[in-house]
Structure formats: structure tokens, C-alpha cells
Design a protein around this motif. Structure first.
Motif, mmCIF file in Angstrom:
data_model
loop_
_atom_site.group_PDB
_atom_site.id
_atom_site.type_symbol
_atom_site.label_atom_id
_atom_site.label_comp_id
_atom_site.label_asym_id
_atom_site.label_seq_id
_atom_site.Cartn_x
_atom_site.Cartn_y
_atom_site.Cartn_z
ATOM 1 N N GLY A 1 15.513 5.796 -0.891
ATOM 2 C CA GLY A 1 15.962 5.878 0.374
ATOM 3 C C GLY A 1 14.826 6.053 1.440
ATOM 4 O O GLY A 1 14.636 5.285 2.306
ATOM 5 N N SER A 2 13.804 7.039 0.842
ATOM 6 C CA SER A 2 12.631 7.160 1.535
ATOM 7 C C SER A 2 11.926 6.029 1.676
ATOM 8 O O SER A 2 11.101 5.718 2.809
ATOM 9 N N VAL B 1 7.940 -2.530 13.015
ATOM 10 C CA VAL B 1 6.913 -2.394 13.946
ATOM 11 C C VAL B 1 6.020 -3.686 13.968
ATOM 12 O O VAL B 1 5.624 -4.235 14.785
ATOM 13 N N LEU B 2 5.606 -4.102 12.720
ATOM 14 C CA LEU B 2 4.620 -4.973 12.797
ATOM 15 C C LEU B 2 5.496 -6.508 13.126
ATOM 16 O O LEU B 2 4.915 -7.433 13.781
ATOM 17 N N SER C 1 9.534 1.548 4.412
ATOM 18 C CA SER C 1 8.948 0.021 4.405
ATOM 19 C C SER C 1 9.711 -0.571 5.867
ATOM 20 O O SER C 1 9.002 -1.749 6.246
ATOM 21 N N LEU C 2 10.960 -0.224 5.847
ATOM 22 C CA LEU C 2 11.699 -0.967 7.170
ATOM 23 C C LEU C 2 10.997 -0.676 8.316
ATOM 24 O O LEU C 2 10.897 -1.650 9.305
ATOM 25 N N LEU D 1 0.826 -1.215 -0.046
ATOM 26 C CA LEU D 1 0.033 0.000 -0.059
ATOM 27 C C LEU D 1 0.770 1.088 -0.218
ATOM 28 O O LEU D 1 0.773 1.995 -0.639
ATOM 29 N N ALA D 2 2.021 1.124 0.689
ATOM 30 C CA ALA D 2 2.616 2.557 0.882
ATOM 31 C C ALA D 2 3.250 2.716 -0.432
ATOM 32 O O ALA D 2 3.599 3.793 -0.803
ATOM 33 N N LYS D 3 4.084 1.701 -1.083
ATOM 34 C CA LYS D 3 4.654 1.831 -2.303
ATOM 35 C C LYS D 3 3.808 2.107 -3.308
ATOM 36 O O LYS D 3 4.003 2.892 -4.302
ATOM 37 N N ASN D 4 2.478 1.511 -3.246
ATOM 38 C CA ASN D 4 1.493 2.174 -4.276
ATOM 39 C C ASN D 4 1.009 3.316 -4.118
ATOM 40 O O ASN D 4 0.704 3.737 -5.360
#
Ligand code: GSH
Lengths: 395, 346
Positions: free
Chosen positions: A370-371, A382-383, A376-377, A332-335
């Protein structure tokens, strides 16, 4: 295959060092490291020489120059701010839309996944159709659809749809009432904070009692009471902490209140609906991975279906669900980098503008990668921590 | 055994890397675009695909427009055949990348010549083919008469343009706050404006006129009289190839001079043996200059014959009889009070 002499069962015969397996292993590592360094060095040298040949300079110094271009929305920004700050505006926008997208997609996805397994034929088929349709249409097309075919088709500002509670829908955005803090806010805040801290403690205490005594703990009543009761008390003591700020029609759009832009709304809906379809499948698989015996046993103990799902099935399936769920969150974040199709200034869109205006392709792409990598990392960190926790309670 | 296979694999990888290193040396050498074009057998030209009149992909799949014709003329000058040409459609944002990566040889795409593009973006620019300025389109219904009326208005603008920068400057200068809605594609920008997302749509005035022609109700929109910037539009290519620069520059100049002398695609043959020395030189009499550039002595003859002079190109795509009916105005020849001027061919 001829047998390896050094491994022959003949005994610990002395082997020459070049035949020593340990030496081989170390050597392999060294050679591999050298190869990696060489490839990296090659890439670096190549990029540098190519950029030089094209008369392009390198370095990150340009980030301090004036951006000079407008950004549609986000944290406070002026055109005179430097490029790095413009980029930051994009990063915050990406985080904002990803965060709300993840929350909403999880809720929608969980319900859809459960509905898919429902014994209600219509409900299950509807959920199935939703999943299949959404998963098989490219996200870019869905974003363009939500933006141009749905949101921008709403009436103009002057003819806004009015929903109860002073909510105005138009193709200029959704205007909502905003809670603006008053002078009493800081005096009220400690009460609210106390409620927030106390609620989980009370919950845990009541649950423990329930386990010990076997009588219903009514944790929800206790925790909810603290969560709502203390702020209410604070209101009585300190006075009204918030003022409702209603959106009002200005010259061209609503002013005041909270305005969600059509671009943000379209991207949020698009990402949520798309990712929820995948999460639904993850949830379904997780539930089906719990042995039927568990369900039968719960029924035999007299749990009704809701309790069975909530207390027996879901806690066990969470362990199966979390790892693939993490990938869905990251997706989701990358999309969200497709957001520019709906005019939303996410980090990728701002980065592309910077890249176009400055010509610093390599540096900007480096920043973007990098962002995303950092985000993502962080998400998976966290998860994964959460994952470790749910795994620990395994008995 | 496994170890040994691993070692062998690594050694191969290392060799490959060393080989690559050795091979990457010539990467630093200057590329000669004209040689590359000739070897390839066709010119690759980056154009607009969504701007009727300038660069437009017709429903029949043909590129047409003012900028597109300069590509055709350049192909004719290099190959004596205006068809040895491939187009790369580009959005505002992508257009410089295709030059930097060598994906396209030249860009003819309503592109403004600015100092940052000429220097830090790594491009070189040729003579301006169209003098333009930035404008603002609003709906008639809105009652907006000037930029100052647009306080807190939403304005649709395309990314990767000088437009977005000028917009910021002009509104800041006037102290008028506004909200930009930024898209990366011309259809999205104009589409969102048409659907009422924005109060204004801004780009080059030529672009506004062009996009207006394909709006659902062109009569419902007006272009404000204020001109927000200078937009000299012309060709660009990757920085550093001087010879290629000469070819592109003199092709444009040649078409301008042809208009000055009244040489058109129809009458060029009559001019080949002209008594006017400059005309004779440009249509094949001068062998030296074309040779120095690596072109056929008939290069300009071919371009004019197959495509036409500057005035013909303008009239064909933008003049009376087209949906735009643009006046020549500042884009007329210097002899007629305009800015279009070329150094002599001698
Ligand atoms: N001349 C300006 C603006 C050029 C420009 O890109 N205009 C837009 C607005 S009409 C356009 O042609 N877009 C077409 C596309 O991106 O497909 C510049 O060089 O930055």
C-alpha cells in the motif's frame, strides 16, 4: 468464418435477446466482475484458513503494540513507540532518500545524456562507458560496493578527512555545518518569503517584455536580485537569522552540526548513480527525437550551440522525455527497498523487522504494498500534471 | 464472434475458479509433518550458514556445526540414515517464514525461545540445546570496559533477532543513549563493525565467540563481561503438530540421556543388550513409544550410532580442540552442575 446473423445486411431483423450484442456486452461485464470477486474471495478465504490452520491471528491491532527495536536513523523515535510509528519512520526515510535521489539523478542524468551526444569524442565516450557499466551491474551489488568498498573505507572518526568549510569525512559519516535559526529568524522569514514569491513573477514579467520588445529581458538579473536581495535586506533589518553550528568531536562521533550517516550516503549515491544512467538514455533519446531541422534553423538564426540546446532543443525534447522519466523516478523509489543491504532503515527494512517480531506476514506485506503504491501514484500524479502543462504549450 | 469467444473464455475462467474453491477445502486440515517428511524421503532442516561451530557452510560446500548435527541425528532417527537430509540456509529474519510456509520441517539455528515466537509468531519450541546470553564485543583499542561507557556509541546489530530487542531494553534501562546500525545479514553486521563503522557489535555470546574466530584480527577484540539477557537456544517448528513436536523433543532428550548413561557412537552396540532397563528400552527394547510417534524402534540407536550423544556433538564442534574451546558450564549435564536435563524414557 461464417457471418454473424445479427450483423447480416438483411436489415434490422428482430434478434432474440440471447443473440443481442448489447446483452452480450453487459453479460460479459457481469461475468467478468463475478470472476474477479470470486478470485478475490477465494484468495481471502484461503489466506484466512491457512493462517488459522497455523494458529496465526489476523488483524491490524498489533500495530499499536510497542515496537521495542532500535532504528538506525530518521525522525525522532524511541523504542517504546508503537509499531505503526516505527513503520512511519521507515516511510519517511524512504521518501527522504528517494526525493534527494530523484533530484540528483535528474541532474546527473541530464548532463550525462547531453555529454553522450557531445561532439567531444572523449566526453561522449566517457558518458557512454558510464551508462553501459552502471546499467549492466545489479543495483544490489552497487549498493554493497558503495557502502563497504567506498564509504566504510574512509578513515575512522579520529582521523577524519577535513574539507574546507568544516566538513569532516569519516567512516562514521559526513559531518557538515548546520544553519541553526536564531531569535531573529522569525522576523527575517517574511523577507525571504517575499523574495521567493516575487522572483518568478519578475521573471515572467521580464520574459514577456522580451517577447514584446525583442530586447533582452535580463530576467535572471531581476529574479536573482529579488531572490537574494530581499533576504539580504531582511538580514540588515532583523539581524542575523542563522547561526552556523559546527560539528564537534564527541566521545565516539561528531556531535552537533548535520551528520549524514554512511548508510544514507551510500544508498543515495548508489540510487543516484544507477538511475542517472537510465535517465541519461532517456534524455539522449529525447534530444535525438527533435528533428535536425530545428537545430539547423536555430543555427541559421544565429543561436550559438548553448542557446540552441537551451532554447530550442530541450523545450521540445521535454515532451518526449517526461513519460519515460516518470518510470525512472518510480523505479528509483521502488529500488530504495534494497537499502537494507547498506544498513539503511527504509520502509521495507523496518517492515521486515516488524514482520519478523510479530509474525504478521500478510498484514505487513499489505502495508508495504500500500505504501509503495501510494508513493508511486503520488509521484506519477504530480509528474503527469506537469506533463499535461508542457503538452499544452505545444503549438 | 469476438463476444462469443470472450464469453467462452470467461466461462472457463469461472469454472477454474469454482474448481479452485472446491479444491482449496483440505487446506484447512492439519498437516502431519512426519508423514510429509517420510513421503518426501528426506528431512528439510533450516540452519544457519554463517556461524562457525553452530551452523556453517564450509568452503567445501558442507554444512557443519552443533545445530547441524541435531538435524543429522533427526534424519537418522526417522530414516535410519543421517544423510537423508537437505539444508535450507536462513538468516535471522527469514528463519520463521520457512517454517510457516512449510519450506522447512524444523529449525535448528541458534534460535531463542521467547513467548512471542511461541505464540503470535506461530511456532512451537523444543528443549533448549544451548543456554546462552547476549554479550557485547568492542575493540581493545576503544578502552570500553562496561556498557555504561558506551554513551552515544554506534552499535552494529542484526535484524530479526532477540538481540535488537534486548539491546534497546538494556540501554534504556541503564539510561545510556546509543545509535544502532541495523543489518539483515551476519556478514554485513560483523563486517561493518570490523571496518570501524560501529564501536560495538552485539549478539549471543556464543555468536560473538564464533564470529570472532573468523575476524581478520581476533586478538584486537574483547567481549565485555556483562551478560545482557537469557538466550535459551533450541529447535522450533510450525505451531500445531503435536506428534512432530514429540519426535523432535524426544530426539533431543534421547541424545542427552545417552550422554548421562555414557552411551556414545563408538560403544552403542555394546549397550544394545544392556542390563539397565532404561538403556535397553531406548535402544530398541521399547516398541510402543516409537510406534506411537511413527518411528522405528531403533530410532535412537541410529541417531546415536551415526551422530553421537549430546556431549559428543558439543565436544566435536565447540569443545577443546575447536577454535572456540567452550567450557560446558551451564550446558553441562544436571548431574555435573549444569542445566541439561531430560525426562526419563519409560
Ligand atoms: N538467538 C538470537 C540471535 C540469533 C542470531 O540470528 N544471531 C545472528 C548473529 S551472529 C546470526 O546467527 N546470524 C547469522 C545469519 O543471519 O546469517 C535469536 O534467536 O534471535
Amino acid at each position: 468464418m461464417p457471418p454473424e446473423p445479427s450483423r447480416s445486411p438483411a436489415g434490422p431483423a428482430r434478434v432474440a435477446w440471447w443473440r443481442n450484442e448489447r446483452v452480450h456486452r453487459v453479460l460479459a461485464q457481469v461475468v467478468f466482475l463475478l470472476a474477479v470477486i470470486a478470485v478475490a474471495g477465494l484468495l481471502y478465504a484461503n489466506v484466512r484458513s491457512q493462517l488459522r490452520a497455523r494458529g496465526l491471528t489476523t488483524g491490524y491491532g498489533f500495530l499499536y503494540g510497542q515496537a521495542g527495536f532500535p532504528i538506525g536513523e530518521g525522525i525522532e523515535y524511541h523504542e517504546g513507540d508503537p509499531y505503526w510509528y516505527a513503520f512511519l519512520v521507515g516511510v519517511v526515510n524512504t521518501i527522504r532518500v528517494s526525493f534527494f535521489g530523484i533530484v540528483l539523478a535528474t541532474i546527473l542524468g541530464t548532463f550525462t545524456g547531453i555529454a553522450r551526444l557531445s561532439s567531444n569524442w572523449l566526453l561522449s565516450k566517457l558518458a557512454g562507458a558510464y551508462i553501459e557499466i552502471i546499467r549492466n551491474i545489479p543495483l544490489l551489488i552497487q549498493l554493497v560496493f558503495w557502502y563497504f568498498a567506498v564509504i566504510l573505507q574512509l578513515p575512522g572518526v579520529k582521523e577524519s578527512v577535513v574539507l574546507p568549510g568544516s566538513i569532516f569525512l569519516s567512516n562514521r559519516g559526513t559531518a557538515l555545518p548546520l544553519l541553526a535559526p536564531t531569535a531573529a529568524f522569525s522576523a527575517w522569514l517574511p523577507f525571504a518569503a517575499a523574495g521567493l514569491v516575487l522572483a518568478p513573477l519578475l521573471w515572467r514579467w521580464r520574459m514577456r517584455r522580451q517577447e514584446l520588445t525583442g530586447r533582452p529581458g535580463r530576467g535572471l538579473v531581476w529574479a536573482g536580485g529579488a531572490l537574494l536581495g530581499l533576504p539580504a535586506l531582511g538580514w540588515l533589518v532583523a539581524g542575523q537569522p542563522f547561526l552556523v553550528e559546527l560539528p564537534e568531536m564527541g566521545g565516539f562521533n561528531y556531535e552537533g552540526g548535520l551528520i549524514l550517516t554512511p548508510e544514507f550516503t551510500a544508498v543515495l549515491i548508489g540510487l543516484t548513480v544507477y538511475t542517472a544512467a537510465f535517465i541519461a538514455e532517456v534524455v539522449r533519446a529525447g534530444i535525438q527525437a527533435v528533428h535536425v531541422g530545428q537545430k539547423e534553423a536555430a543555427r541559421a538564426l544565429g543561436f550559438h550551440p548553448g542557446q540552441t540546446l537551451r532554447l530550442v532543443i530541450l523545450p521540445q525534447s521535454v515532451r518526449v522525455i517526461i513519460p519515460p522519466l516518470i518510470s525512472q523516478y518510480l523505479n528509483l523509489a521502488k529500488n530504495s527497498s534494497l537499502a537494507v543491504a547498506a544498513g539503511f532503515p527504509d520502509l521495507f527494512s523496518v517492515a521486515q523487522t516488524i514482520f519478523n517480531q510479530t509474525g504478521r506476514s500478510v498484514e505487513v506485506i499489505g502495508l508495504v504494498m500500500g505504501s509503495y503504491l501510494a508513493m508511486s501514484l503520488f509521484t506519477s500524479l504530480v509528474l503527469n500534471l506537469y506533463n499535461r502543462r508542457v503538452r499544452l504549450v505545444e503549438r | 464472434m469476438r463476444q462469443r469467444r470472450l464469453l467462452r473464455g470467461l466461462a472457463t475462467a469461472l469454472l477454474a475458479v469454482v474448481g479452485l474453491l472446491a479444491w482449496s477445502g483440505p487446506g484447512e486440515a492439519q498437516v502431519n509433518i512426519l508423514d510429509k517428511v517420510k513421503k518426501r524421503g528426506k528431512l528439510i532442516c533450516a540452519v544457519n550458514a554463517k556461524l562457525p561451530g553452530f551452523g556453517y557452510l564450509t568452503p567445501q560446500g558442507r554444512y557443519e556445526g552443533f545445530d547441524v548435527d541435531f538435524c543429522r541425528a533427526l534424519a537418522a532417527a526417522i530414516f535410519s540414515d543421517s544423510g537423508r537430509l537437505e539444508f535450507v540456509p536462513t538468516t535471522a529474519k527469514e528463519r520463521f517464514t520457512v517454517l510457516q510456509t512449510g519450506e522447512a520441517d524444523v529449525l535448528f539455528r541458534n534460535t531463542t525461545w521467547t513467548i512471542s515466537r511461541d505464540t503470535s509468531v506461530g511456532l512451537d519450541f523444543g528443549p533448549t540445546t544451548f543456554y546462552d546470553g547476549q554479550g557485547m564485543m568492542v575493540t581493545k583499542k576503544s578502552g570500553i570496559k562496561k556498557l555504561e561507557d558506551m554513551k552515544n556509541a554506534s552499535i552494529c546489530v542484526q535484524t530479526g533477532t532477540t538481540t535488537e530487542l534486548n539491546l534497546a531494553d538494556q540501554f534504556r534501562k541503564r539510561g545510556v543513549p546509543y545509535k544502532a546500525v541495523v543489518f539483515e545479514d551476519a556478514d554485513a553486521t560483523a563486517g561493518a563493525y570490523e571496518q570501524g563503522r560501529c564501536d560495538g557489535f552485539t549478539t549471543d555470546i556464543s555468536g560473538l565467540i564464533s564470529r570472532k574466530s573468523i575476524m581478520k584480527d581476533p586478538g584486537a577484540h574483547v567481549i565485555l563481561p556483562q551478560v545482557m539477557s537469557k538466550e535459551p537456544l533450541g529447535p522450533a517448528w510450525a505451531h500445531g503438530d503435536n506428534n512432530w513436536g514429540d519426535v523432535v523433543k524426544w530426539l533431543v532428550y534421547g541424545l542427552v540421556i545417552a550422554e548421562e548413561f555414557g552411551i556414545t557412537s563408538k560403544n552403542v552396540d555394546e549397550h544394545v543388550n544392556s542390563k539397565e532397563p532404561e538403556i535397553a528400552r531406548m535402544l530398541g527394547g521399547d516398541k510402543e513409544a516409537p510406534k506411537a510417534m511413527g518411528l522405528d524402534p531403533k530410532w535412537l540407536y541410529n541417531a546415536i550410532k551415526q551422530v553421537g550423544n549430546y556431549g559428543e556433538i558439543f565436544a566435536r564442534h565447540l569443545g577443546p580442540g575447536t577454535p572456540f574451546s567452550l567450557e560446558r558450564g551451564v550446558n553441562d549435564l544436571w548431574t555435573k552442575g549444569g542445566l541439561i536435563y531430560a525426562p526419563p524414557i519409560r
